[in-house]
Design a protein around this motif. Structure first.
Motif, PDB file in Angstrom:
ATOM      1  N   CYS A 434     -15.735 -10.753  26.402  1.00 45.57           N
ATOM      2  CA  CYS A 434     -15.028 -11.723  25.568  1.00 45.57           C
ATOM      3  C   CYS A 434     -14.069 -10.977  24.658  1.00 45.57           C
ATOM      4  O   CYS A 434     -14.426  -9.971  24.042  1.00 45.57           O
ATOM      5  N   TRP A 436     -12.584 -12.348  22.011  1.00 48.79           N
ATOM      6  CA  TRP A 436     -12.440 -13.111  20.769  1.00 48.79           C
ATOM      7  C   TRP A 436     -13.508 -12.781  19.731  1.00 48.79           C
ATOM      8  O   TRP A 436     -13.192 -12.550  18.578  1.00 48.79           O
ATOM      9  N   MET A 437     -14.763 -12.787  20.112  1.00 49.45           N
ATOM     10  CA  MET A 437     -15.831 -12.906  19.128  1.00 49.45           C
ATOM     11  C   MET A 437     -16.013 -11.685  18.240  1.00 49.45           C
ATOM     12  O   MET A 437     -16.727 -11.754  17.242  1.00 49.45           O
ATOM     13  N   THR A 451     -15.379 -20.882  17.119  1.00 50.16           N
ATOM     14  CA  THR A 451     -15.791 -19.677  17.829  1.00 50.16           C
ATOM     15  C   THR A 451     -14.625 -18.838  18.318  1.00 50.16           C
ATOM     16  O   THR A 451     -14.653 -17.610  18.247  1.00 50.16           O
ATOM     17  N   CYS A 452     -13.583 -19.501  18.848  1.00 48.35           N
ATOM     18  CA  CYS A 452     -12.551 -18.761  19.558  1.00 48.35           C
ATOM     19  C   CYS A 452     -11.349 -19.664  19.783  1.00 48.35           C
ATOM     20  O   CYS A 452     -11.310 -20.790  19.289  1.00 48.35           O
TER      21      CYS A 452
END
Length: 538
Positions: A434, A436-437, A451-452
């Motif tokens: 991922c 993003w996180m 979250t994203c």
């Protein structure tokens, strides 16, 4: 004394070019906290596309060699003129009293550079320059920590995000029919009644996060440049105060109004959405947009960035959504926009949010899709425009749902028996990472943190007077998201993430790693990854 060096790209690869770098060793006193020098970069227009930043390598003894583990990245604002550069001396060098440097001002492009008046100082006589150099040092630490967090899959992170996306407003001047937020009359009215981000929240965000982030992305449910003059002014004042680079996703109608010549040096990238090469097609697909106005604004932006002699030229990217009514216009549009030198072209398949748009999707129409994509990709290569785009469609698939990401992942389930010493994860062997996180925070105009950047990403907290962003960034929801990623307990939104659709994510990764990716290799697309109708009533 002025030193002149020629940067030769091939020397960089085999390290012979180290002989052309500028070396110097300093013995530090207790008061020496900063290195000052004047730098003049010079390179042509073609090499300007490859300039990213300059590098100062350092060692703390004669026995050490220069390498990427000890490097300070920075970039002057302008070319063809001397500019004062201040570098914060790393604490390890201050402790050891030795600061041996190698300046590589043009590591990624050809050109010349000149250095003069290199001195040490305490930084007390120019606090603004010291402040900015401290920010450069800290942001580099944040970026390094982000990479460490991604590699070790930390659930609790010791750093702020390296970038944030902020929604200044949910309002928009257009009613693009395929938009998740303004694609129906009800949604358009609903979001246009919302207030812009409050000035109090914007200021708190700026002072909490802008010292740490490398990039601020202005994006959200609305058109960022539609924010009120007061909101826009406060945001840009914070950008200047903390010397942040901004990117903006825009429909292009207010570029001239918002991005004045004074602000252009702070721009990293403008991402402009265009979905047709004729006035009629663009008007239909972009909900009343004028193609002439948008192209005039793009020309203004291009001419402005060309006139400012910036070392890091602001990028201009075009975003095109592939639909049945515009794919035939894509090759001609590429030829039309090429003289304005777009740096990047992002081509997306339509994500279906509304029942009325299903007939516009090209998923399952390989004959029509591949014909024009082949021509479009050839033109992008001919004009040397970087691009990110879906591969051609498998003509044998005919749009059938095959190779579901989730089922493929389950086949490769692997567990580790080791007890992690910190919150880590039991990984699925084949799952893509991922992006993003660990590195990007998402803040909506009402203070909601999600979250994203995925459509309808879940809420993980609300910023208010008692809750800071960092309370949420390392809060229970984000810890759960990170710690379960790749396990049987992984959040459903991650299992269904369309950003990881088969080869699509591999292409993004190949681009980031400067590897070759062929877009002419056919693949199958899963309909679920591009269909969000079940969420469109939210």
């Amino acid at each position: 004394m002025i030193f002149r060096f020629k940067n030769i790209k091939q020397y960089y690869k085999d390290r012979l070019r180290l002989k052309k770098s500028f070396f110097k060793i300093f013995h530090l006193s207790e008061k020496d906290s900063y290195l000052d020098f004047e730098l003049n970069l010079s390179f042509d227009k073609e090499n300007a596309k490859n300039y990213r930043y300059s590098k100062l390598y350092y060692c703390t003894s004669w026995e050490e060699s220069f390498d990427e583990s000890r490097v300070i990245c920075f970039h002057p604002r302008y070319i063809n003129s001397f500019e004062k550069i201040r570098i914060a001396i790393p604490k390890i060098a201050q402790e050891k009293g030795v600061f041996s440097i190698r300046l590589d001002a043009l590591p990624y492009c050809d050109g010349t550079y000149e250095v003069k008046d290199m001195t040490l100082n305490s930084g007390k006589h120019d606090l603004k320059s010291s402040h900015f150099s401290d920010l450069v040092e800290h942001r580099q630490w944040v970026r390094e920590q982000v990479l460490e967090s991604e590699m070790t899959q930390r659930a609790i992170v010791p750093h702020c995000p390296e970038s944030i996306s902020v929604e200044l407003t949910a309002r928009c001047n257009l009613k693009c029919p395929h938009c998740s937020s303004h694609g129906t009359a009800y949604l358009h009215e609903h979001h246009n009644q919302k207030n812009d981000i409050s000035l109090d929240l914007l200021k708190r965000l700026g002072h909490e996060l802008f010292p740490h982030i490398t990039a601020l992305s202005l994006v959200g449910r609305g058109e960022p440049t539609m924010a009120t003059d007061e909101t826009w002014g406060v945001c840009m004042d914070l950008v200047k105060q903390y010397n942040v680079k901004i990117s903006c996703v825009t429909n292009g109608h207010f570029i001239r109004k918002r991005f004045t010549p004074e602000l252009v040096p702070y721009i990293d990238e403008l991402c402009i959405s265009i979905d047709g090469n004729t006035d009629e097609t663009h008007y239909i697909n972009r909900g009343g947009s004028s193609l002439k106005v948008v192209l005039d604004n793009i020309e203004y932006f291009h001419m402005t960035r060309e006139s400012l002699n910036l070392a890091l030229r602001p990028k201009m990217s075009i975003y095109w959504t592939l639909m049945t009514n515009n794919i035939n216009e894509l090759p001609d549009f590429i030829r039309r926009i090429a003289p304005l030198e777009p740096d990047y072209f992002a081509i997306r398949h339509l994500v279906v949010f509304h029942e009325k748009d299903t007939n516009l999707s090209l998923i399952g129409k390989p004959e029509l899709t591949n014909k024009y994509l082949k021509e479009a990709y050839a033109e992008l290569k001919r004009f040397n425009i970087e691009y990110e785009a879906p591969p051609l469609m498998d003509e044998e698939d005919k749009g059938n749902i095959i190779n579901e990401v989730q089922s493929e992942v389950k086949k490769n389930l692997v567990f580790t028996q080791e007890e992690p010493t910190c919150p880590m994860v039991n990984k699925f062997e084949e799952i893509e990472p991922c992006t993003w996180m660990h590195r990007t925070g998402i803040i909506m105009s009402d203070g909601e943190v999600t979250t994203c950047g995925k459509h309808y990403g879940q809420q993980v907290g609300m910023m208010d007077k008692d809750t800071s962003f960092m309370d949420i960034w390392n809060g229970p929801a984000m810890i759960s998201l990170r710690s379960t990623f790749g396990t049987e307990s992984m959040w459903q939104q991650c299992k269904d993430c369309w950003l990881r659709e088969l080869k699509w994510h591999s292409q993004r990764r190949a681009r980031d790693e400067k590897e070759e990716f062929t877009d002419d290799g056919a693949m199958s697309f899963t309909r679920e990854a591009w269909d969000y109708r079940e969420y469109s009533s939210l």
